[in-house]
Design a protein around this motif. Structure first.
Motif, short mmCIF file in Angstrom:
data_model
loop_
_atom_site.label_atom_id
_atom_site.label_comp_id
_atom_site.label_asym_id
_atom_site.label_seq_id
_atom_site.Cartn_x
_atom_site.Cartn_y
_atom_site.Cartn_z
N GLY A 248 38.83 57.68 41.51
CA GLY A 248 40.00 58.25 42.18
C GLY A 248 40.57 57.40 43.28
O GLY A 248 41.58 57.76 43.89
N ARG A 249 39.98 56.25 43.56
CA ARG A 249 40.48 55.39 44.63
C ARG A 249 41.29 54.25 44.03
O ARG A 249 41.11 53.85 42.87
CB ARG A 249 39.32 54.83 45.44
N ARG A 250 42.20 53.72 44.84
CA ARG A 250 43.03 52.61 44.37
C ARG A 250 42.24 51.31 44.48
O ARG A 250 41.77 50.94 45.56
CB ARG A 250 44.30 52.53 45.21
N PRO A 251 42.10 50.58 43.38
CA PRO A 251 41.29 49.35 43.42
C PRO A 251 42.06 48.17 44.01
O PRO A 251 43.29 48.16 44.05
CB PRO A 251 40.98 49.11 41.94
N LEU A 252 41.32 47.20 44.45
CA LEU A 252 41.90 45.92 44.89
C LEU A 252 42.13 45.08 43.64
O LEU A 252 41.21 44.86 42.85
CB LEU A 252 40.95 45.22 45.86
N THR A 253 43.34 44.62 43.43
CA THR A 253 43.67 43.87 42.22
C THR A 253 43.91 42.38 42.47
O THR A 253 44.01 41.60 41.52
CB THR A 253 44.93 44.45 41.54
N GLU A 254 43.98 42.00 43.75
CA GLU A 254 44.22 40.59 44.08
C GLU A 254 43.74 40.33 45.51
O GLU A 254 43.96 41.14 46.40
CB GLU A 254 45.70 40.25 43.96
N PHE A 255 43.06 39.20 45.70
CA PHE A 255 42.61 38.84 47.04
C PHE A 255 43.77 38.30 47.86
O PHE A 255 44.69 37.65 47.33
CB PHE A 255 41.52 37.76 46.96
N THR A 256 43.75 38.56 49.17
CA THR A 256 44.73 37.94 50.05
C THR A 256 44.40 36.45 50.19
O THR A 256 43.31 36.00 49.81
CB THR A 256 44.69 38.59 51.44
N ALA A 257 45.33 35.69 50.73
CA ALA A 257 45.11 34.25 50.90
C ALA A 257 43.90 33.99 51.79
O ALA A 257 43.09 33.08 51.52
CB ALA A 257 46.36 33.59 51.48
N VAL A 316 38.13 36.98 39.68
CA VAL A 316 37.17 38.10 39.69
C VAL A 316 37.86 39.46 39.59
O VAL A 316 37.41 40.32 38.81
CB VAL A 316 36.27 38.01 40.93
N PRO A 317 38.95 39.75 40.35
CA PRO A 317 39.57 41.08 40.24
C PRO A 317 40.12 41.37 38.84
O PRO A 317 40.34 42.53 38.49
CB PRO A 317 40.71 41.02 41.27
#
Length: 335
Positions: A248-257, A316-317
């Protein structure tokens, strides 16, 4: 002491005849010692002490600051290597039964704890004491069960931080194998993108590291598996974790710089520690001779090869969801 040498900026310098005063148990550098000699510290309340410090310094002809096993400032990336060299030297002396040829048989998780624990309370002496408290005499392998209890470790390190590194779980074997194969595909893709000229493409085709997974040497496969196993640890560095989809949580799809750079540097440091543990040295790229030009600190690595580490982290994401996992922030949101 009649003679000796020391290394300064990659140059070996003669020490000559000398009387050595070792003050590392109380001070981490000569500057710290000199400051205490002139400044108001608790011992200066003794009227006999005040003149002794400056008088002692006036008799010196030189000094050498020798870095210990702990990190010295944010720019110090060599402390895991100093720890590795010290640990090997102590184990060779204290537990020669762990040696098999040039290799020392030590559990990877135990080695990781020695190399990455935040600090040793009493410098090199603490590392030596932990080995003295470990049951390694007469053993063939330095296992996790050989370590002293956490309460005893607290004498010389943060016991919980040390044991957290030892207990750190590996990925399920099937998941680890699948992710390792996908990471290897990403590695080969990045290498192909780096090859611009005809000569570079020809050299790449002849590189044994560009073969199929099934034909890859077992040591290289295991190295990639270790990279996959390190994914959860990397995620903890940015206040994240991996878990099955559907919570139910929003996943991280991309790392920040910033995250990408931090994790790429971590991957290179992990790779350095792995190669040093397996007796690799700096030199021309030669797997048979176990030499590589990439065994250098992150700051000294060529930008195009930093891009390889960045590519291995960036994917990885996208890889985890193919196996039913996603990346989530700990707590209520972003770090």
């Amino acid at each position: 002491m009649r003679d000796g040498t020391y290394m300064q900026h990659d140059q070996v310098r003669p020490l000559g005849g000398a009387v050595l005063f070792l003050i590392g148990s109380s001070y981490s550098s000569f500057a710290e010692f000199a400051e205490s000699a002139d400044g108001p510290i608790h011992r200066s309340e003794d009227p006999l002490y005040a003149p002794k410090g400056p008088d002692f310094i006036s008799c010196l002809r030189g000094y050498v600051d020798i870095l210990g096993p702990d990190c010295v400032g944010g720019a110090d990336r060599m402390y895991p290597i100093r720890r590795a060299l010290l640990l090997r030297s102590l184990l060779e002396e204290r537990a020669p039964g762990l040696m098999v040829g040039d290799h020392i048989l030590i559990d990877e998780a135990v080695l990781n704890a020695f190399l990455t624990v935040p600090n040793y309370r009493h410098g090199a002496r603490s590392l030596e004491r932990i080995l003295a408290m470990s049951t390694i005499s007469g053993r063939r392998t330095f296992e996790r069960a050989s370590l002293p209890p956490e309460a005893q470790l607290n004498l010389h390190v943060n016991g919980k931080a040390f044991m957290d590194r030892v207990r750190y779980p590996r990925l399920p074997p099937a998941l680890c194998e699948t992710l390792a194969k996908e990471l290897f595909v990403a590695y080969k893709q990045q290498r192909r993108e780096m090859a611009k000229t005809a000569a570079e493409k020809q050299a790449l085709d002849a590189d044994p590291a560009m073969c199929d997974w099934e034909d890859l040497p077992e040591e290289s496969k295991e190295s990639t598996r270790m990279q996959a196993d390190d994914i959860p640890h990397k995620l903890r560095m940015i206040n994240c974790y991996m878990a099955k989809e559907g919570n139910g949580r929003r996943p991280l799809t991309e790392f920040t710089a910033r995250q990408l750079e931090m994790l790429a540097e971590r991957e290179h440091e992990r790779w350095n520690a792995e190669k040093l543990h397996k007796q690799w040295r700096t030199g021309p790229r030669n797997a048979s001779a176990r030499t590589t030009p990439f065994l250098v600190p992150w700051r000294d690595l060529e930008e195009k090869f930093k891009d390889v580490d960045r590519a291995m982290v960036r994917c990885v994401p996208q890889l985890l969801p193919t196996q039913g996992y996603c990346i989530y922030y700990l707590g209520k949101g972003a770090e």
